[in-house]
Design a protein around this motif. Structure first.
Motif, PDB file in Angstrom:
ATOM      1  N   LYS A  49       0.837  -1.194   0.000  1.00  0.00           N
ATOM      2  CA  LYS A  49       0.000   0.000   0.000  1.00  0.00           C
ATOM      3  C   LYS A  49       0.878   1.252   0.000  1.00  0.00           C
ATOM      4  CE  LYS A  49      -3.804  -2.349   0.278  1.00  0.00           C
ATOM      5  NZ  LYS A  49      -4.764  -2.374  -0.840  1.00  0.00           N
ATOM      6  N   ASN A  50       1.372   1.610  -1.145  1.00  0.00           N
ATOM      7  CA  ASN A  50       2.180   2.819  -1.261  1.00  0.00           C
ATOM      8  C   ASN A  50       1.987   3.402  -2.658  1.00  0.00           C
ATOM      9  OD1 ASN A  50       3.662   1.081  -2.912  1.00  0.00           O
ATOM     10  ND2 ASN A  50       5.193   0.671  -1.334  1.00  0.00           N
ATOM     11  N   SER A  51       2.765   4.435  -2.957  1.00  0.00           N
ATOM     12  CA  SER A  51       2.628   5.110  -4.242  1.00  0.00           C
ATOM     13  C   SER A  51       3.023   4.199  -5.395  1.00  0.00           C
ATOM     14  CB  SER A  51       3.497   6.370  -4.256  1.00  0.00           C
ATOM     15  OG  SER A  51       4.861   6.035  -4.022  1.00  0.00           O
ATOM     16  N   ARG A  52       3.878   3.217  -5.128  1.00  0.00           N
ATOM     17  CA  ARG A  52       4.300   2.323  -6.184  1.00  0.00           C
ATOM     18  C   ARG A  52       3.143   1.462  -6.689  1.00  0.00           C
ATOM     19  NH1 ARG A  52       7.727   2.311 -10.259  1.00  0.00           N
ATOM     20  NH2 ARG A  52       8.179   0.193 -10.959  1.00  0.00           N
ATOM     21  N   GLU A  53       2.198   1.146  -5.799  1.00  0.00           N
ATOM     22  CA  GLU A  53       1.054   0.342  -6.202  1.00  0.00           C
ATOM     23  C   GLU A  53       0.248   1.049  -7.281  1.00  0.00           C
ATOM     24  OE1 GLU A  53      -3.036  -1.499  -4.232  1.00  0.00           O
ATOM     25  OE2 GLU A  53      -1.675  -0.239  -3.065  1.00  0.00           O
ATOM     26  N   GLU A  54       0.066   2.365  -7.126  1.00  0.00           N
ATOM     27  CA  GLU A  54      -0.669   3.124  -8.133  1.00  0.00           C
ATOM     28  C   GLU A  54       0.044   3.090  -9.480  1.00  0.00           C
ATOM     29  OE1 GLU A  54      -2.297   7.712  -8.814  1.00  0.00           O
ATOM     30  OE2 GLU A  54      -1.293   7.121  -6.957  1.00  0.00           O
ATOM     31  N   GLU A  55       1.377   3.148  -9.454  1.00  0.00           N
ATOM     32  CA  GLU A  55       2.129   3.096 -10.700  1.00  0.00           C
ATOM     33  C   GLU A  55       1.996   1.721 -11.346  1.00  0.00           C
ATOM     34  OE1 GLU A  55       3.703   5.564 -12.188  1.00  0.00           O
ATOM     35  OE2 GLU A  55       3.089   6.975 -10.636  1.00  0.00           O
ATOM     36  N   GLU A  56       2.066   0.663 -10.546  1.00  0.00           N
ATOM     37  CA  GLU A  56       2.003  -0.690 -11.099  1.00  0.00           C
ATOM     38  C   GLU A  56       0.634  -0.998 -11.690  1.00  0.00           C
ATOM     39  OE1 GLU A  56       3.131  -3.384  -8.066  1.00  0.00           O
ATOM     40  OE2 GLU A  56       5.263  -2.876  -8.130  1.00  0.00           O
ATOM     41  N   SER A  57      -0.420  -0.413 -11.097  1.00  0.00           N
ATOM     42  CA  SER A  57      -1.768  -0.725 -11.570  1.00  0.00           C
ATOM     43  C   SER A  57      -2.036  -0.183 -12.966  1.00  0.00           C
ATOM     44  CB  SER A  57      -2.797  -0.141 -10.597  1.00  0.00           C
ATOM     45  OG  SER A  57      -2.678   1.270 -10.542  1.00  0.00           O
ATOM     46  N   LYS A  58      -1.157   0.651 -13.487  1.00  0.00           N
ATOM     47  CA  LYS A  58      -1.364   1.206 -14.818  1.00  0.00           C
ATOM     48  C   LYS A  58      -0.990   0.220 -15.919  1.00  0.00           C
ATOM     49  CE  LYS A  58      -0.346   5.930 -13.255  1.00  0.00           C
ATOM     50  NZ  LYS A  58       0.567   7.083 -13.430  1.00  0.00           N
ATOM     51  N   TYR A  59      -0.190  -0.778 -15.607  1.00  0.00           N
ATOM     52  CA  TYR A  59       0.327  -1.690 -16.623  1.00  0.00           C
ATOM     53  C   TYR A  59      -0.507  -2.974 -16.641  1.00  0.00           C
ATOM     54  CZ  TYR A  59       4.300   1.475 -16.435  1.00  0.00           C
ATOM     55  OH  TYR A  59       5.085   2.581 -16.471  1.00  0.00           O
TER      56      TYR A  59
END
Length: 634
Positions: free
Chosen positions: A57-67
């Protein structure tokens, strides 16, 4: 075939066999129980594996969900979690439908077996007791017969003896008669016991024992049938979850098929596009033109010597050898400047530079770089190239640091224009959703209040007012936030160059290529991209600060950054002491006079120089700036 008729004499063997059957049932129950434990442990390990690789649960999760491949892997993990749930269902069904049932059945089976063999042993004891009574009566009859024979022989002997008195003969005769009577009674008892025993023995071997053995046979057959049912259930438990397991596997396959490489590669562009325009061509600098200028016209006349053009090797900034000096040149603070000390009076420079006060939102360095890339092509010499690259590296360095630390300003000014625009738009969408949610709650409460007004018995209308007031305040705050972010978004969109501007700028650069290349070596660069020739103020302040300065003219050789220095556009006086711990800053003392080589571009920092080797950034609110007239006009 019946156990009662075929195995009437195998009581002990049947007892052993039924005991072995119960032990075998216990063995099968233990097997199913261990299988259930294996399924439970397997499901637990699968769940832990799925949880371990779930995105944090961090900002990286939002980035990963785009792919698409990241979303496919997340779907696979979720399906794997459901797959583990089916193994838990298998374990639960094995425990409830087999282990628990067999455990209860085993208790009943042991109790039934014990009861049947208790009846069998009781019947055997009874027939054995009857046999003992028959044997006893038989021995007594035999003994009485022998006694009667001996008494009869003694009587006959006494009756034949003439010397024996008549009384003795009579006594012997009576004794013989008594013994014959006793033998006759024993014979009758023996006959009765024999008849009774034969009857009981017939009943024992043809009625009692066959019934007991038949019950044992039925019990054994039920046990075997129960094992077969449990084995069928054992397979059905797995078969029942196969459709759901198949759906889980189908979901994994569908997730894998949803991966789109083209979409992911396009998403990389959307995620990392900065919005900057690529730099234009580097113009040719005619250093032969500089050698023809007079001493008053050249920018190098104050150093006492000209820079030989013959040492130039045509190397640009990427080939500079002195890396330490390069990094000190390009480094600038990555955070907003500190506010002035609270106990000190306000800075006089805060009035003209009110838009640059550190308490207000600053224009990010990325905007300055964007202005640099989108402005008219006035900077075409190597010094302008170095300044542009410096600003770009400063912006990128700050951007990377903020990404690593996971923090940044509220207006996302640490991001490049394109990424900042996307973040602001996403924030606006989120705020609008929150506003709509609050408005829906307000409408619902308003309707509830109207119902209370029309029907007071349902509730007090005044009880809804505090919540309505709270929602109204929340909506006002959210609307204020929306206006703030809309302003920032409009600012970003205004600063972002359009395609038509880029085309016109390229045409303008092509038309003015020759004129700029002839004049770039003669001009001096100011912080906003303009140029100046005045050096009088710099010379005067140098005389006041350092009466006997020792300066050397850097050679134009491989280290191009040692040769070129930014011009002085004014002076400043430090109003407060500044320690300058951050990278790219310089420490100053209160009242110290410094040269201004780059004015505040909206980020709250001013670049100053103490001498030829010491320069850096100080907070604009900490100094009072005196710009030269030519710099102000430009």
């Amino acid at each position: 075939m019946s156990w009662g008729s075929e195995l009437w004499d195998q009581f002990d063997n049947l007892e052993k066999h039924t005991q072995w059957g119960i032990e075998y049932l216990e063995k099968y129950t233990k097997f199913v129980k261990e299988r259930s434990e294996i399924e439970t442990n397997y499901a637990k390990q699968i769940r832990n594996l799925s949880k371990k690789y779930q995105p944090k649960k961090n900002s990286r999760e939002e980035e990963e969900s785009k792919y698409t491949f990241c979303r496919a892997f997340l779907t696979t993990l979720n399906e794997l979690n459901d797959y583990a749930g089916q193994h838990e269902v298998i374990a639960e069904n094995l425990t409830s439908q087999i282990v628990s049932e067999l455990s209860r059945y085993l208790q009943e089976l042991k109790s039934e077996r014990k009861s049947h063999f208790h009846d069998g042993r009781k019947a055997q004891q009874h027939i054995e007791s009857s046999w003992k009574q028959l044997e006893s009566s038989k021995k007594r009859f035999e003994r009485d017969c022998k006694e009667a024979d001996r008494a009869q022989q003694y009587f006959e002997k006494m009756d034949a003896d003439i010397n024996v008195t008549k009384a003795d003969v009579e006594k012997a005769r009576q004794q013989a008669q008594m013994r014959h009577q006793m033998a006759s009674d024993s014979k009758s008892d023996y006959s009765a016991y024999l008849q009774k025993f034969n009857q009981e023995q017939n009943e024992h071997y043809f009625t009692i024992i066959p019934n007991i053995f038949q019950k044992l046979q039925d019990m054994e057959e039920k046990r075997i049938e129960r094992i077969g049912v449990c084995m069928t259930t054992f397979a059905d438990v797995d078969r029942q979850v196969l459709p759901i397991v198949g759906k889980c596997l189908d979901g994994m396959t569908k997730a894998a098929e949803s991966i789109e490489p083209k979409t992911d590669s396009k998403q990389v562009v959307e995620s990392y596009k900065s919005g900057f325009e690529p730099p234009g061509d580097v113009e040719f600098e005619d250093y032969g033109q500089a050698m023809k200028r007079t001493a008053s016209e050249t920018s190098l006349s104050r150093e006492g010597k000209e820079k030989p053009a013959g040492k130039s090797k045509g190397k640009l900034w990427p080939f500079i050898k002195n890396k330490n000096k390069l990094m000190s040149l390009l480094t600038s603070p990555h955070q907003p400047p500190p506010a002035p000390p609270a106990t000190s009076p306000p800075s006089p420079s805060a009035v003209p530079n009110d838009s640059q006060s550190p308490k207000q939102q600053k224009e990010p360095l990325s905007h300055r770089l964007n202005d640099f890339m989108a402005s008219k092509p006035k900077m075409h010499c190597l010094r302008s190239l170095r300044r542009g690259l410096s600003l770009k590296l400063i912006t990128l360095n700050s951007h990377v640091r903020n990404l690593i630390e996971g923090s940044g300003p509220e207006d996302f000014s640490h991001l490049p224009p394109e990424q900042r625009r996307k973040k602001l738009q996403a924030k606006l969408d989120e705020l609008n959703k929150d506003i709509q949610k609050e408005m829906d709650q307000r409408d619902a409460l308003t309707k509830m209040k109207d119902v209370y007004v029309k029907n007071p018995q349902m509730g007090d209308p005044a009880s809804v007012d505090p919540r309505l007031s709270e929602i109204s305040q929340t909506i006002e705050k959210l609307q204020f936030e929306v206006q703030k972010f809309e302003g920032w978004l409009a600012e970003v969109e205004e600063r972002m160059p359009s395609k038509s501007d880029t085309q016109r700028r390229s045409l303008y650069e092509t038309q003015n290529n020759t004129a700029v290349s002839n004049n770039c070596a003669q001009d001096r660069e100011s912080p906003d991209g303009s140029y100046t020739e005045e050096q009088n103020s710099e010379t005067q302040v140098k005389a006041n600060i350092a009466p006997n300065p020792t300066s050397t003219t850097p050679e134009f050789d491989d280290e191009f950054d040692d040769e070129e220095t930014l011009p002085t556009i004014g002076t400043c006086k430090a109003l407060y002491p500044f320690e300058g711990h951050n990278e790219g800053t310089i420490a100053v003392a209160e009242g110290e006079l410094l040269f201004v080589i780059e004015e505040d571009k909206g980020d709250g920092w001013t670049r100053v120089r103490r001498n030829e080797d010491e320069e850096g950034y100080v907070p604009t609110s900490y100094v009072e700036v005196y710009l030269e007239t030519n710099a102000k006009d430009s």
